[in-house]
Design a protein around this motif. Structure first.
Motif, PDB file in Angstrom:
ATOM      1  N   THR A   1       0.819  -1.215   0.000  1.00  0.00           N
ATOM      2  CA  THR A   1       0.000   0.000   0.000  1.00  0.00           C
ATOM      3  C   THR A   1       0.851   1.263   0.000  1.00  0.00           C
ATOM      4  O   THR A   1       0.390   2.332  -0.406  1.00  0.00           O
ATOM      5  CB  THR A   1      -0.940   0.027   1.226  1.00  0.00           C
ATOM      6  N   THR A   2       2.107   1.156   0.458  1.00  0.00           N
ATOM      7  CA  THR A   2       2.998   2.318   0.484  1.00  0.00           C
ATOM      8  C   THR A   2       4.189   2.156  -0.455  1.00  0.00           C
ATOM      9  O   THR A   2       4.956   3.097  -0.646  1.00  0.00           O
ATOM     10  CB  THR A   2       3.529   2.559   1.910  1.00  0.00           C
ATOM     11  N   ASN A   3       4.327   0.937  -1.013  1.00  0.00           N
ATOM     12  CA  ASN A   3       5.425   0.630  -1.942  1.00  0.00           C
ATOM     13  C   ASN A   3       6.799   0.911  -1.341  1.00  0.00           C
ATOM     14  O   ASN A   3       7.648   1.572  -1.936  1.00  0.00           O
ATOM     15  CB  ASN A   3       5.259   1.411  -3.251  1.00  0.00           C
ATOM     16  N   ARG A   4       6.992   0.385  -0.142  1.00  0.00           N
ATOM     17  CA  ARG A   4       8.315   0.499   0.472  1.00  0.00           C
ATOM     18  C   ARG A   4       8.538  -0.670   1.430  1.00  0.00           C
ATOM     19  O   ARG A   4       7.581  -1.299   1.902  1.00  0.00           O
ATOM     20  CB  ARG A   4       8.458   1.816   1.221  1.00  0.00           C
ATOM     21  N   PHE A   5       9.789  -0.955   1.684  1.00  0.00           N
ATOM     22  CA  PHE A   5      10.140  -1.995   2.645  1.00  0.00           C
ATOM     23  C   PHE A   5       9.967  -1.434   4.061  1.00  0.00           C
ATOM     24  O   PHE A   5      10.461  -0.354   4.375  1.00  0.00           O
ATOM     25  CB  PHE A   5      11.583  -2.455   2.442  1.00  0.00           C
ATOM     26  N   VAL A   6       9.236  -2.170   4.885  1.00  0.00           N
ATOM     27  CA  VAL A   6       8.965  -1.723   6.250  1.00  0.00           C
ATOM     28  C   VAL A   6       9.785  -2.504   7.270  1.00  0.00           C
ATOM     29  O   VAL A   6       9.768  -2.179   8.457  1.00  0.00           O
ATOM     30  CB  VAL A   6       7.464  -1.833   6.575  1.00  0.00           C
ATOM     31  N   ASP A   7      10.487  -3.546   6.802  1.00  0.00           N
ATOM     32  CA  ASP A   7      11.341  -4.310   7.724  1.00  0.00           C
ATOM     33  C   ASP A   7      12.399  -5.027   6.899  1.00  0.00           C
ATOM     34  O   ASP A   7      12.134  -5.498   5.789  1.00  0.00           O
ATOM     35  CB  ASP A   7      10.539  -5.327   8.526  1.00  0.00           C
ATOM     36  N   SER A   8      13.600  -5.086   7.437  1.00  0.00           N
ATOM     37  CA  SER A   8      14.686  -5.837   6.822  1.00  0.00           C
ATOM     38  C   SER A   8      15.685  -6.187   7.898  1.00  0.00           C
ATOM     39  O   SER A   8      16.158  -5.304   8.625  1.00  0.00           O
ATOM     40  CB  SER A   8      15.356  -5.014   5.717  1.00  0.00           C
ATOM     41  N   HIS A   9      15.975  -7.481   8.039  1.00  0.00           N
ATOM     42  CA  HIS A   9      16.933  -7.889   9.063  1.00  0.00           C
ATOM     43  C   HIS A   9      17.740  -9.091   8.578  1.00  0.00           C
ATOM     44  O   HIS A   9      17.297  -9.831   7.695  1.00  0.00           O
ATOM     45  CB  HIS A   9      16.220  -8.211  10.385  1.00  0.00           C
ATOM     46  N   PRO A  10      18.923  -9.282   9.147  1.00  0.00           N
ATOM     47  CA  PRO A  10      19.800 -10.375   8.700  1.00  0.00           C
ATOM     48  C   PRO A  10      19.158 -11.745   8.911  1.00  0.00           C
ATOM     49  O   PRO A  10      18.328 -11.934   9.810  1.00  0.00           O
ATOM     50  CB  PRO A  10      21.044 -10.209   9.587  1.00  0.00           C
ATOM     51  N   ILE A  11      19.561 -12.691   8.082  1.00  0.00           N
ATOM     52  CA  ILE A  11      19.114 -14.077   8.221  1.00  0.00           C
ATOM     53  C   ILE A  11      20.128 -14.793   9.110  1.00  0.00           C
ATOM     54  O   ILE A  11      21.235 -15.144   8.659  1.00  0.00           O
ATOM     55  CB  ILE A  11      19.003 -14.757   6.850  1.00  0.00           C
ATOM     56  N   ALA A  12      19.770 -14.994  10.346  1.00  0.00           N
ATOM     57  CA  ALA A  12      20.720 -15.555  11.310  1.00  0.00           C
ATOM     58  C   ALA A  12      20.967 -17.045  11.086  1.00  0.00           C
ATOM     59  O   ALA A  12      22.084 -17.528  11.221  1.00  0.00           O
ATOM     60  CB  ALA A  12      20.203 -15.322  12.735  1.00  0.00           C
ATOM     61  N   ASP A  13      19.905 -17.773  10.746  1.00  0.00           N
ATOM     62  CA  ASP A  13      19.999 -19.229  10.571  1.00  0.00           C
ATOM     63  C   ASP A  13      19.274 -19.576   9.280  1.00  0.00           C
ATOM     64  O   ASP A  13      18.045 -19.577   9.232  1.00  0.00           O
ATOM     65  CB  ASP A  13      19.372 -19.934  11.769  1.00  0.00           C
ATOM     66  N   LEU A  14      20.026 -19.865   8.245  1.00  0.00           N
ATOM     67  CA  LEU A  14      19.429 -20.104   6.931  1.00  0.00           C
ATOM     68  C   LEU A  14      18.519 -21.316   6.922  1.00  0.00           C
ATOM     69  O   LEU A  14      17.433 -21.296   6.322  1.00  0.00           O
ATOM     70  CB  LEU A  14      20.534 -20.279   5.888  1.00  0.00           C
ATOM     71  N   MET A  15      18.911 -22.392   7.602  1.00  0.00           N
ATOM     72  CA  MET A  15      18.080 -23.602   7.635  1.00  0.00           C
ATOM     73  C   MET A  15      16.774 -23.341   8.371  1.00  0.00           C
ATOM     74  O   MET A  15      15.706 -23.770   7.929  1.00  0.00           O
ATOM     75  CB  MET A  15      18.856 -24.744   8.307  1.00  0.00           C
ATOM     76  N   GLU A  16      16.848 -22.633   9.512  1.00  0.00           N
ATOM     77  CA  GLU A  16      15.629 -22.309  10.264  1.00  0.00           C
ATOM     78  C   GLU A  16      14.698 -21.461   9.423  1.00  0.00           C
ATOM     79  O   GLU A  16      13.478 -21.682   9.418  1.00  0.00           O
ATOM     80  CB  GLU A  16      16.016 -21.563  11.548  1.00  0.00           C
ATOM     81  N   GLN A  17      15.267 -20.497   8.696  1.00  0.00           N
ATOM     82  CA  GLN A  17      14.426 -19.627   7.870  1.00  0.00           C
ATOM     83  C   GLN A  17      13.740 -20.406   6.768  1.00  0.00           C
ATOM     84  O   GLN A  17      12.566 -20.200   6.483  1.00  0.00           O
ATOM     85  CB  GLN A  17      15.262 -18.496   7.271  1.00  0.00           C
ATOM     86  N   ARG A  18      14.442 -21.309   6.136  1.00  0.00           N
ATOM     87  CA  ARG A  18      13.843 -22.094   5.049  1.00  0.00           C
ATOM     88  C   ARG A  18      12.690 -22.953   5.548  1.00  0.00           C
ATOM     89  O   ARG A  18      11.634 -23.041   4.911  1.00  0.00           O
ATOM     90  CB  ARG A  18      14.908 -22.968   4.389  1.00  0.00           C
ATOM     91  N   LYS A  19      12.874 -23.595   6.709  1.00  0.00           N
ATOM     92  CA  LYS A  19      11.802 -24.417   7.277  1.00  0.00           C
ATOM     93  C   LYS A  19      10.596 -23.547   7.655  1.00  0.00           C
ATOM     94  O   LYS A  19       9.446 -23.918   7.408  1.00  0.00           O
ATOM     95  CB  LYS A  19      12.305 -25.177   8.497  1.00  0.00           C
ATOM     96  N   ARG A  20      10.880 -22.393   8.247  1.00  0.00           N
ATOM     97  CA  ARG A  20       9.799 -21.482   8.641  1.00  0.00           C
ATOM     98  C   ARG A  20       9.058 -20.953   7.419  1.00  0.00           C
ATOM     99  O   ARG A  20       7.826 -20.892   7.401  1.00  0.00           O
ATOM    100  CB  ARG A  20      10.398 -20.338   9.472  1.00  0.00           C
ATOM    101  N   PHE A  21       9.786 -20.592   6.397  1.00  0.00           N
ATOM    102  CA  PHE A  21       9.162 -20.076   5.178  1.00  0.00           C
ATOM    103  C   PHE A  21       8.305 -21.141   4.493  1.00  0.00           C
ATOM    104  O   PHE A  21       7.267 -20.825   3.903  1.00  0.00           O
ATOM    105  CB  PHE A  21      10.242 -19.572   4.220  1.00  0.00           C
ATOM    106  N   GLN A  22       8.701 -22.396   4.562  1.00  0.00           N
ATOM    107  CA  GLN A  22       7.924 -23.472   3.945  1.00  0.00           C
ATOM    108  C   GLN A  22       6.536 -23.560   4.566  1.00  0.00           C
ATOM    109  O   GLN A  22       5.537 -23.758   3.870  1.00  0.00           O
ATOM    110  CB  GLN A  22       8.655 -24.808   4.082  1.00  0.00           C
TER     111      GLN A  22
END
Length: 386
Positions: free
Chosen positions: A231-252
């Motif tokens: 609705t505003t066409n901007r990124f409202v959050d961005s943070h490092p990916i601390a654990d790539l495997m955890e992120q992939r499982k969570r995103f699934q």
């Protein structure tokens, strides 16, 4: 081939050896407040309300679509004809005082929404309607509720995703952003942003943002997990990916969550129930053996101050087979009693029935589904915990 035949025969003998249980009481741990079974048509998918009202839609899969609102204390009922607006109601995500917002689905699968005045004798019961859109949702809290419309359309460079926000009380448009253009991989090349899942009524896209070139270090910075507001066409959050495997499982899991960040979910190996809040999981321990339930039956509601979990008993679970006596089929209802723990509060007899579960503030409802029809059900009952 012979091995498969022998195994099948053993399973058949085992099933025959399990004695059928005696019927149990229809309800345990709760009191029925009201039960509704339409004399004609069926209860459609749109169900909502609050502690004092039940709102549901009656349809007939042809030309009938009526919103019914029943006061649980007096049984006074208001009926509004929704047929001029929709014929298939899929949700009532908002109900407050004398207003209900109903989401419907068109023949092509698009959605539309209507704010309905449920005051008895209202001269203009349909206050306004919005859509069609790919998704219509109500977001925000009751005091600042908004309607989000998200449109997916084929564009020249991929699929365009565009969002709009409307004030729920008036239907006044508040915001409308430019399209987010995603290719076949779900990536907006201009933003270097690959979308995994959605939130806030599909107005926010969550995924992985490509890193940028760091001139000082003479290298590209790592990718980040980012949230983009359509609705505003901007990124409202961005943070490092601390654990790539955890992120992939969570995103699934989140990719299959239908635009939700708060929900209940069974772990991949069916050994634990998880409560997800704001896109993060926490394991919940039930006070009953999880192995006694059908993992596919898990339903739940994650609210601001309460969590409800419902599971159907598997009558021939391993323990039942071991004692050669099937368990009584119940839909068991749990509530969170403390962080990480849930207790069984009620049981609804479900032998031979498919039940859908939902919550009206501090009460719960159960819809008996039709065995041969995926839409709606035959009757709905509201219960109060004892």
């Amino acid at each position: 081939m012979m091995r498969v035949t022998v195994v099948a025969a053993l399973v058949s003998v085992s099933a025959v050896a399990v004695a059928q249980p005696k019927p149990g009481p229809a309800i345990v741990g709760a009191t029925e407040v009201i039960q509704v079974a339409p004399p004609a048509g069926f209860v459609d998918d749109g169900i909502g309300g609050d502690d004092t009202h039940l709102a549901y839609v009656v349809a007939d899969a042809a030309s009938k679509c009526e919103l019914h609102v029943v006061a649980l204390d007096t049984r006074n009922e208001v009926t509004v004809d929704l047929a001029p607006v929709m014929l298939h109601a899929v949700a009532i995500p908002y109900f407050a005082h004398d207003r209900a917002f109903v989401v419907g689905e068109t023949e092509d699968g698009s959605q539309l929404g209507a704010l309905v005045d449920v005051t008895a004798g209202a001269k203009k019961p349909i206050v306004y309607k919005l859509g069609p859109a790919t998704h219509v949702s109500v977001i925000g809290d009751a005091g600042h509720a908004q309607v989000a419309l998200e449109h997916d359309v084929a564009g020249t460079a991929g699929k365009d995703h565009r969002a709009e926000l409307y004030e729920l009380a008036s239907g006044r448009r508040l915001a409308a952003g430019r399209p987010l253009v995603l290719d076949a991989t779900g990536t907006d090349k201009a933003l270097e942003f690959r979308v995994d899942h959605w939130a806030d009524g599909w107005t926010k896209a969550i995924g992985v943002k490509g890193g940028t070139w760091d001139r000082k270090e003479n290298q590209r910075t790592p990718d980040t997990e980012a949230t983009y507001d359509l609705t505003t066409n901007r990124f409202v959050d961005s943070h490092p990916i601390a654990d790539l495997m955890e992120q992939r499982k969570r995103f699934q899991v989140l990719a299959d969550a239908g635009g939700r960040l708060d929900f209940v979910h069974m772990t991949w190996d069916n050994t634990a129930v998880q409560v997800w809040r704001a896109g993060k999981p926490a394991t919940v321990e039930l006070d009953q053996p999880l192995a006694h339930y059908d993992p596919k039956s898990l339903q739940g509601v994650v609210g601001h101050d309460q969590v409800w979990i419902a599971l159907s008993v598997d009558p021939v679970n391993a323990d039942a087979v071991a004692r050669k006596k099937a368990d009584v089929e119940y839909l068991d209802v749990f509530t969170m009693t403390s962080e990480g723990h849930a207790s069984r509060r009620a049981r609804v007899l479900s032998a031979g029935m498919k039940l859908r579960f939902g919550v009206l503030d501090h009460r719960f409802w159960v819809l008996e589904r039709s065995p041969s029809f995926d839409r709606g059900g035959k009757r709905i009952a509201v219960y109060e915990l004892q």
